[in-house]
Write a protein that holds these residues in place. Structure first.
Motif, PDB file in Angstrom:
ATOM      1  N   TRP A 100      51.618 -66.915-114.017  1.00 55.67           N
ATOM      2  CA  TRP A 100      52.750 -67.688-113.489  1.00 55.67           C
ATOM      3  C   TRP A 100      53.915 -66.756-113.148  1.00 55.67           C
ATOM      4  O   TRP A 100      54.515 -66.883-112.080  1.00 55.67           O
ATOM      5  CB  TRP A 100      53.185 -68.738-114.515  1.00 55.67           C
ATOM      6  N   CYS A 101      54.219 -65.818-114.049  1.00 57.78           N
ATOM      7  CA  CYS A 101      55.303 -64.854-113.794  1.00 57.78           C
ATOM      8  C   CYS A 101      55.013 -64.037-112.537  1.00 57.78           C
ATOM      9  O   CYS A 101      55.899 -63.807-111.711  1.00 57.78           O
ATOM     10  CB  CYS A 101      55.466 -63.914-114.991  1.00 57.78           C
ATOM     11  N   GLY A 102      53.768 -63.601-112.394  1.00 59.79           N
ATOM     12  CA  GLY A 102      53.403 -62.801-111.230  1.00 59.79           C
ATOM     13  C   GLY A 102      53.616 -63.546-109.928  1.00 59.79           C
ATOM     14  O   GLY A 102      54.194 -63.012-108.972  1.00 59.79           O
ATOM     15  N   VAL A 103      53.149 -64.790-109.881  1.00 57.65           N
ATOM     16  CA  VAL A 103      53.285 -65.592-108.658  1.00 57.65           C
ATOM     17  C   VAL A 103      54.755 -65.842-108.342  1.00 57.65           C
ATOM     18  O   VAL A 103      55.195 -65.702-107.189  1.00 57.65           O
ATOM     19  CB  VAL A 103      52.531 -66.939-108.813  1.00 57.65           C
ATOM     20  N   MET A 104      55.537 -66.215-109.358  1.00 53.65           N
ATOM     21  CA  MET A 104      56.951 -66.527-109.136  1.00 53.65           C
ATOM     22  C   MET A 104      57.751 -65.281-108.716  1.00 53.65           C
ATOM     23  O   MET A 104      58.523 -65.314-107.765  1.00 53.65           O
ATOM     24  CB  MET A 104      57.561 -67.116-110.416  1.00 53.65           C
ATOM     25  N   ILE A 105      57.567 -64.185-109.435  1.00 53.52           N
ATOM     26  CA  ILE A 105      58.353 -62.976-109.182  1.00 53.52           C
ATOM     27  C   ILE A 105      57.972 -62.324-107.857  1.00 53.52           C
ATOM     28  O   ILE A 105      58.837 -62.002-107.039  1.00 53.52           O
ATOM     29  CB  ILE A 105      58.198 -61.977-110.346  1.00 53.52           C
ATOM     30  N   TYR A 106      56.692 -62.133-107.617  1.00 50.68           N
ATOM     31  CA  TYR A 106      56.270 -61.496-106.365  1.00 50.68           C
ATOM     32  C   TYR A 106      56.518 -62.412-105.165  1.00 50.68           C
ATOM     33  O   TYR A 106      56.886 -61.953-104.085  1.00 50.68           O
ATOM     34  CB  TYR A 106      54.785 -61.125-106.422  1.00 50.68           C
ATOM     35  N   GLY A 107      56.302 -63.710-105.367  1.00 55.12           N
ATOM     36  CA  GLY A 107      56.546 -64.659-104.276  1.00 55.12           C
ATOM     37  C   GLY A 107      57.994 -64.620-103.826  1.00 55.12           C
ATOM     38  O   GLY A 107      58.288 -64.601-102.623  1.00 55.12           O
ATOM     39  N   ASN A 108      58.906 -64.561-104.792  1.00 55.64           N
ATOM     40  CA  ASN A 108      60.331 -64.485-104.459  1.00 55.64           C
ATOM     41  C   ASN A 108      60.671 -63.149-103.821  1.00 55.64           C
ATOM     42  O   ASN A 108      61.398 -63.087-102.829  1.00 55.64           O
ATOM     43  CB  ASN A 108      61.160 -64.684-105.737  1.00 55.64           C
ATOM     44  N   LYS A 113      60.341 -67.806-100.878  1.00 57.92           N
ATOM     45  CA  LYS A 113      61.133 -68.748-101.677  1.00 57.92           C
ATOM     46  C   LYS A 113      60.912 -70.191-101.249  1.00 57.92           C
ATOM     47  O   LYS A 113      60.889 -71.099-102.075  1.00 57.92           O
ATOM     48  CB  LYS A 113      62.626 -68.423-101.540  1.00 57.92           C
ATOM     49  N   ASP A 114      60.811 -70.406 -99.933  1.00 54.28           N
ATOM     50  CA  ASP A 114      60.663 -71.773 -99.430  1.00 54.28           C
ATOM     51  C   ASP A 114      59.302 -72.362 -99.776  1.00 54.28           C
ATOM     52  O   ASP A 114      59.151 -73.570 -99.888  1.00 54.28           O
ATOM     53  CB  ASP A 114      60.866 -71.811 -97.905  1.00 54.28           C
ATOM     54  N   VAL A 115      58.313 -71.495 -99.945  1.00 54.22           N
ATOM     55  CA  VAL A 115      56.957 -71.964-100.271  1.00 54.22           C
ATOM     56  C   VAL A 115      56.822 -72.206-101.771  1.00 54.22           C
ATOM     57  O   VAL A 115      56.205 -73.174-102.215  1.00 54.22           O
ATOM     58  CB  VAL A 115      55.904 -70.927 -99.809  1.00 54.22           C
ATOM     59  N   ILE A 116      57.434 -71.308-102.544  1.00 58.41           N
ATOM     60  CA  ILE A 116      57.332 -71.388-104.003  1.00 58.41           C
ATOM     61  C   ILE A 116      58.579 -72.072-104.562  1.00 58.41           C
ATOM     62  O   ILE A 116      59.652 -71.480-104.623  1.00 58.41           O
ATOM     63  CB  ILE A 116      57.176 -69.995-104.628  1.00 58.41           C
ATOM     64  N   ASN A 117      58.429 -73.328-104.952  1.00 57.27           N
ATOM     65  CA  ASN A 117      59.515 -74.089-105.567  1.00 57.27           C
ATOM     66  C   ASN A 117      59.491 -73.803-107.066  1.00 57.27           C
ATOM     67  O   ASN A 117      58.649 -74.322-107.798  1.00 57.27           O
ATOM     68  CB  ASN A 117      59.316 -75.584-105.290  1.00 57.27           C
ATOM     69  N   LEU A 118      60.420 -72.951-107.507  1.00 55.28           N
ATOM     70  CA  LEU A 118      60.415 -72.493-108.899  1.00 55.28           C
ATOM     71  C   LEU A 118      60.498 -73.652-109.889  1.00 55.28           C
ATOM     72  O   LEU A 118      59.739 -73.721-110.854  1.00 55.28           O
ATOM     73  CB  LEU A 118      61.572 -71.525-109.138  1.00 55.28           C
ATOM     74  N   ASN A 119      61.432 -74.585-109.660  1.00 48.23           N
ATOM     75  CA  ASN A 119      61.596 -75.711-110.575  1.00 48.23           C
ATOM     76  C   ASN A 119      60.346 -76.571-110.651  1.00 48.23           C
ATOM     77  O   ASN A 119      59.911 -76.977-111.735  1.00 48.23           O
ATOM     78  CB  ASN A 119      62.790 -76.575-110.150  1.00 48.23           C
ATOM     79  N   LEU A 120      59.753 -76.839-109.488  1.00 46.51           N
ATOM     80  CA  LEU A 120      58.554 -77.672-109.454  1.00 46.51           C
ATOM     81  C   LEU A 120      57.422 -77.029-110.238  1.00 46.51           C
ATOM     82  O   LEU A 120      56.805 -77.666-111.107  1.00 46.51           O
ATOM     83  CB  LEU A 120      58.124 -77.903-108.001  1.00 46.51           C
ATOM     84  N   TRP A 121      57.155 -75.756-109.954  1.00 45.72           N
ATOM     85  CA  TRP A 121      56.004 -75.101-110.587  1.00 45.72           C
ATOM     86  C   TRP A 121      56.251 -74.786-112.060  1.00 45.72           C
ATOM     87  O   TRP A 121      55.303 -74.722-112.848  1.00 45.72           O
ATOM     88  CB  TRP A 121      55.630 -73.848-109.804  1.00 45.72           C
ATOM     89  N   THR A 122      57.525 -74.650-112.439  1.00 50.55           N
ATOM     90  CA  THR A 122      57.830 -74.498-113.867  1.00 50.55           C
ATOM     91  C   THR A 122      57.496 -75.782-114.605  1.00 50.55           C
ATOM     92  O   THR A 122      56.872 -75.773-115.670  1.00 50.55           O
ATOM     93  CB  THR A 122      59.310 -74.149-114.078  1.00 50.55           C
ATOM     94  N   ASN A 123      57.897 -76.907-114.012  1.00 51.72           N
ATOM     95  CA  ASN A 123      57.603 -78.196-114.635  1.00 51.72           C
ATOM     96  C   ASN A 123      56.108 -78.490-114.658  1.00 51.72           C
ATOM     97  O   ASN A 123      55.586 -79.040-115.636  1.00 51.72           O
ATOM     98  CB  ASN A 123      58.344 -79.315-113.906  1.00 51.72           C
ATOM     99  N   VAL A 124      55.422 -78.125-113.584  1.00 47.57           N
ATOM    100  CA  VAL A 124      53.974 -78.337-113.545  1.00 47.57           C
ATOM    101  C   VAL A 124      53.293 -77.531-114.648  1.00 47.57           C
ATOM    102  O   VAL A 124      52.418 -78.043-115.365  1.00 47.57           O
ATOM    103  CB  VAL A 124      53.401 -77.949-112.161  1.00 47.57           C
TER     104      VAL A 124
END
Length: 218
Positions: A100-108, A113-124
Motif C-alpha cells: 500500500w505504501c509503495g502504490v501511494m508513495i510512487y503513484g504520487n 494523484k488524480d488516479v490514486i485517491n489517498l483517502n479512498l484507498w486508505t479507507n478501503v
C-alpha cells in the motif's frame, strides 16, 4: 516452533515486503530528489523524505517490524493456541502495508494523484483489514499476539470466547462502514475510520468487563 513450521510462508512474506523497494530502484531515475512520504487528511503531501529513504528506508523498517512480530510470537506463553491461519494472518499485515505504501508513495511521486485517491484507498485498506480480522476473531483462541488482550479475557477462556465472538461481528460491520465512508465527501473519511475503529474495539472491551464482573467468583 511457529516460525520454523511456517518458514516458506515467512520467507515469501519478506519478499513481498521488499517488492516496492525493488520497484523503487527500477523507477529511481523517474523519482524526484525529495519524495512525499506523509499526507494530510485532505490527501495532500505534508512531509518529504530523501529518495533513498522513500525507496529503501521505509520498506526495510517494515521488514524489521515484520521480523520482530514473528520472533515475539515464539515467546508467546500461549503460542500453542496460535493456529497456522492466525499466524499467516499476522504475517500478512506488514506485506499489505508495504505494498500500500509503495502504490501511494510512487503513484504520487510519478504524478498519478488524480488516479490514486489517498483517502479512498486508505479507507478501503482499513476496511478490508477490519473485515478480515473480524472474520478470524471468533476462531482465535487465547494468545498474546492477536485479539482483545485484557486481563480478564486472558484469565478466563469463556470471557475470551464471548468477547471475540462479539468483536468479530462489530469489526465486520465497522469494516463495511469504513469502506463506504471512503466514497463520500461530507465528512473526513480517515477521521471517521479512526472513530469507527475505536468504537468497534471499545464496545467488546466494555462488554467483556461487564461479563467479567457478572461472572466473577466472589
Amino acid at each position: 516452533m511457529m516460525l520454523k513450521k511456517n518458514k516458506k510462508f515467512f520467507i515469501a512474506s519478506c519478499i513481498v515486503i521488499l517488492l516496492p523497494m525493488f520497484a523503487g530502484f527500477l523507477l529511481w531515475d523517474q523519482l524526484p530528489a525529495q519524495v512525499a512520504t506523509h499526507f494530510g487528511r485532505n490527501g495532500e503531501a505534508d512531509r518529504y523524505s530523501s529518495k533513498l529513504f522513500a525507496v529503501a528506508g521505509i520498506y526495510l523498517f517494515v521488514l524489521a517490524v515484520h521480523i520482530l512480530c514473528s520472533v515475539i510470537t515464539e515467546f508467546d506463553p500461549k503460542k500453542r493456541n496460535v493456529g497456522s491461519k492466525i499466524y499467516h494472518l499476522i504475517l500478512c499485515i506488514c506485506p499489505v502495508v508495504s505494498l500500500w505504501c509503495g502504490v501511494m508513495i510512487y503513484g504520487n511521486a510519478l504524478g498519478y494523484k488524480d488516479v490514486i485517491n489517498l483517502n479512498l484507498w486508505t479507507n478501503v485498506l482499513l476496511g478490508i483489514v477490519l473485515i478480515v480480522v473480524g472474520n478470524y476473531l471468533p476462531k482465535c483462541r487465547q494468545n498474546y499476539m492477536i485479539g482483545i488482550k485484557l486481563p480478564w479475557t486472558l484469565d478466563n477462556e469463556e470471557n475470551w470466547d464471548y468477547t471475540h465472538r462479539m468483536a468479530g461481528k462489530w469489526w465486520i460491520i465497522g469494516g463495511v462502514l469504513t469502506i463506504l465512508l471512503g466514497f463520500q465527501k461530507f465528512v473526513d473519511p480517515i477521521g471517521a475510520a479512526v472513530g469507527i475503529i475505536l468504537i468497534v474495539t471499545l464496545i467488546p472491551a466494555i462488554a467483556s468487563y461487564i461479563y467479567y464482573k457478572k461472572h466473577r467468583v466472589m
